[in-house]
Design an enzyme around this catalytic site. Structure first.
Site, PDB file in Angstrom:
ATOM      1  N   GLY A   8       0.835  -1.196   0.000  1.00 22.70           N
ATOM      2  CA  GLY A   8       0.000   0.000   0.000  1.00 22.70           C
ATOM      3  C   GLY A   8       0.869   1.244   0.000  1.00 22.70           C
ATOM      4  O   GLY A   8       0.584   2.229   0.682  1.00 22.70           O
ATOM      5  N   GLY A  11      -0.362   5.309  -0.940  1.00 20.63           N
ATOM      6  CA  GLY A  11      -1.395   6.059  -0.224  1.00 20.63           C
ATOM      7  C   GLY A  11      -0.864   7.204   0.612  1.00 20.63           C
ATOM      8  O   GLY A  11       0.301   7.604   0.485  1.00 20.63           O
ATOM      9  N   ARG A  36      -0.070  -2.870  -8.148  1.00 22.92           N
ATOM     10  CA  ARG A  36       0.625  -3.633  -9.183  1.00 22.92           C
ATOM     11  C   ARG A  36       1.423  -4.768  -8.540  1.00 22.92           C
ATOM     12  O   ARG A  36       1.852  -4.663  -7.396  1.00 22.92           O
ATOM     13  CB  ARG A  36       1.555  -2.723  -9.974  1.00 22.92           C
ATOM     14  CG  ARG A  36       2.604  -2.091  -9.115  1.00 22.92           C
ATOM     15  CD  ARG A  36       3.443  -1.085  -9.899  1.00 22.92           C
ATOM     16  NE  ARG A  36       4.481  -0.569  -9.055  1.00 22.92           N
ATOM     17  CZ  ARG A  36       4.312   0.438  -8.195  1.00 22.92           C
ATOM     18  NH1 ARG A  36       3.135   1.014  -8.070  1.00 22.92           N
ATOM     19  NH2 ARG A  36       5.308   0.846  -7.448  1.00 22.92           N
ATOM     20  N   TYR A 118     -14.718   0.119   9.281  1.00 25.48           N
ATOM     21  CA  TYR A 118     -13.292   0.451   9.412  1.00 25.48           C
ATOM     22  C   TYR A 118     -12.808   0.048  10.808  1.00 25.48           C
ATOM     23  O   TYR A 118     -11.767  -0.601  10.963  1.00 25.48           O
ATOM     24  CB  TYR A 118     -13.131   1.955   9.176  1.00 25.48           C
ATOM     25  CG  TYR A 118     -11.729   2.487   9.329  1.00 25.48           C
ATOM     26  CD1 TYR A 118     -10.757   2.222   8.383  1.00 25.48           C
ATOM     27  CD2 TYR A 118     -11.399   3.313  10.405  1.00 25.48           C
ATOM     28  CE1 TYR A 118      -9.474   2.747   8.506  1.00 25.48           C
ATOM     29  CE2 TYR A 118     -10.123   3.841  10.535  1.00 25.48           C
ATOM     30  CZ  TYR A 118      -9.164   3.552   9.582  1.00 25.48           C
ATOM     31  OH  TYR A 118      -7.899   4.068   9.711  1.00 25.48           O
ATOM     32  N   LYS A 122     -10.115  -2.781  12.141  1.00 23.36           N
ATOM     33  CA  LYS A 122      -8.954  -2.419  12.970  1.00 23.36           C
ATOM     34  C   LYS A 122      -8.882  -3.274  14.236  1.00 23.36           C
ATOM     35  O   LYS A 122      -7.807  -3.720  14.639  1.00 23.36           O
ATOM     36  CB  LYS A 122      -8.970  -0.921  13.298  1.00 23.36           C
ATOM     37  CG  LYS A 122      -8.692  -0.027  12.100  1.00 23.36           C
ATOM     38  CD  LYS A 122      -7.351  -0.362  11.447  1.00 23.36           C
ATOM     39  CE  LYS A 122      -7.012   0.486  10.256  1.00 23.36           C
ATOM     40  NZ  LYS A 122      -5.826   0.018   9.521  1.00 23.36           N
TER      41      LYS A 122
END
Ligand code: SER
Length: 292
Positions: A8, A11, A36, A118, A122
């Site tokens: 990631g 971001g 990718r 979310y 977590k």
């Protein structure tokens, strides 16, 4: 020397963490990945920074996407770490708390019943990471980040994003429409401190860690009025109007006003450098160069 994989890396956090880790550990020791696929080279990775996530307000619009990205990435990282003997850092969040959590001086160990997808990812992440440590000996470590304020890459649809967007509006000379109501306090942190936290916790002496997943860390707590007034010192004509977003407001109301981060300070020396005023000076200077 560590050999690090960042998942990631494109971001809000990843774009800056790649630079920081390459400066700290050398280009050849830090592999950045995003959507990718990786090349076929062998990198002998021993540490994974797992940053893939859909932020709180966006995840509420598509809960299964929030779950699949957050937990899919976590499970892949933990299993890879178990098989290849890697350490794993995964950020948790103030979103891991909910309405029944004590909101002031939120303790390190307390009630965690979030009502956002979310937050559910977590809390699951914290539990699963601790499980992989106790069950398989995987070196998992984590912090509960507050809202992160940064100037390189915009956050992707979180509840705390207003504290980033307000600086962009001020520097561009625009009026700011605030989606969060006056009097709503949340923990916040400037990105340089967040980057230090991610390096420092992974470098911490494991014998000193009583907790692992996940440590409360904070640098400041404010409501929209306080950050608005901090910016107004530099832009006296800056205007803000409250135009609250019910989804973000409900989420913000369920999160802590201010966390107690004494365990992070004691167990691995957490000590942020930026308060609101120091951050405001740096944000404005940096955004002026970027936007004007
Ligand atoms: N910044 C995140 C959000 O607002 C909280 O961790 O979703």
């Amino acid at each position: 020397m560590k050999k690090i994989l960042i998942v990631g890396s494109g971001g809000q956090i990843g774009t800056e963490l790649v630079k920081k880790l390459r400066a700290t550990y050398g280009n050849e020791n830090v592999v950045a990945s995003d959507l990718r696929p990786l090349t076929g080279e062998r990198y002998n990775i021993d540490t994974i920074y797992n940053l893939a996530a859909i932020l709180s307000a966006t995840a509420e619009k598509n809960p299964m996407l929030g779950w699949n990205v957050g937990i899919g990435s976590l499970v892949n990282c933990l299993e890879t770490a178990r098989i290849f003997n890697c350490a794993v850092f995964t950020p948790s969040s103030i979103g891991a708390f909910g309405a029944s959590t004590p909101h002031d001086n939120t303790p390190q160990d307390t009630i965690q019943r979030p009502n956002t997808i979310y937050g559910v990812t977590k809390v699951t992440g914290e539990l699963l990471s601790d499980y992989y440590f106790t069950r398989f000996g995987v070196d998992t470590r984590s912090v509960r980040f507050p809202g992160l304020i940064s100037n390189l890459t915009l956050p992707g649809g979180g509840t705390t994003d207003y504290a980033v967007e307000i600086y962009y509006a001020a520097v561009k000379g625009e009026k700011f429409y605030c989606p969060i109501s006056k009097g709503t306090y949340m923990d916040m942190m400037y990105m340089p401190d967040a980057l230090d936290a991610m390096v420092d916790i992974m470098e911490a002496d494991p014998s000193k860690l009583v907790h692992r997943n996940s440590f409360n860390v904070t640098a400041m707590s404010f409501d929209p009025e306080i950050i608005y007034n901090a910016i107004k010192k530099y832009y006296p004509n800056f205007e803000m109007e409250y135009k609250f977003d019910p989804i973000r407001q409900a989420i913000a109301d369920s999160w802590p006003n201010k966390m107690d981060d004494s365990c992070a300070r004691k167990e691995w020396g957490w000590n942020p450098k930026y308060d609101l005023d120091k951050m405001t000076v740096d944000m404005i200077e940096t955004l002026k160069k970027k936007l004007l």
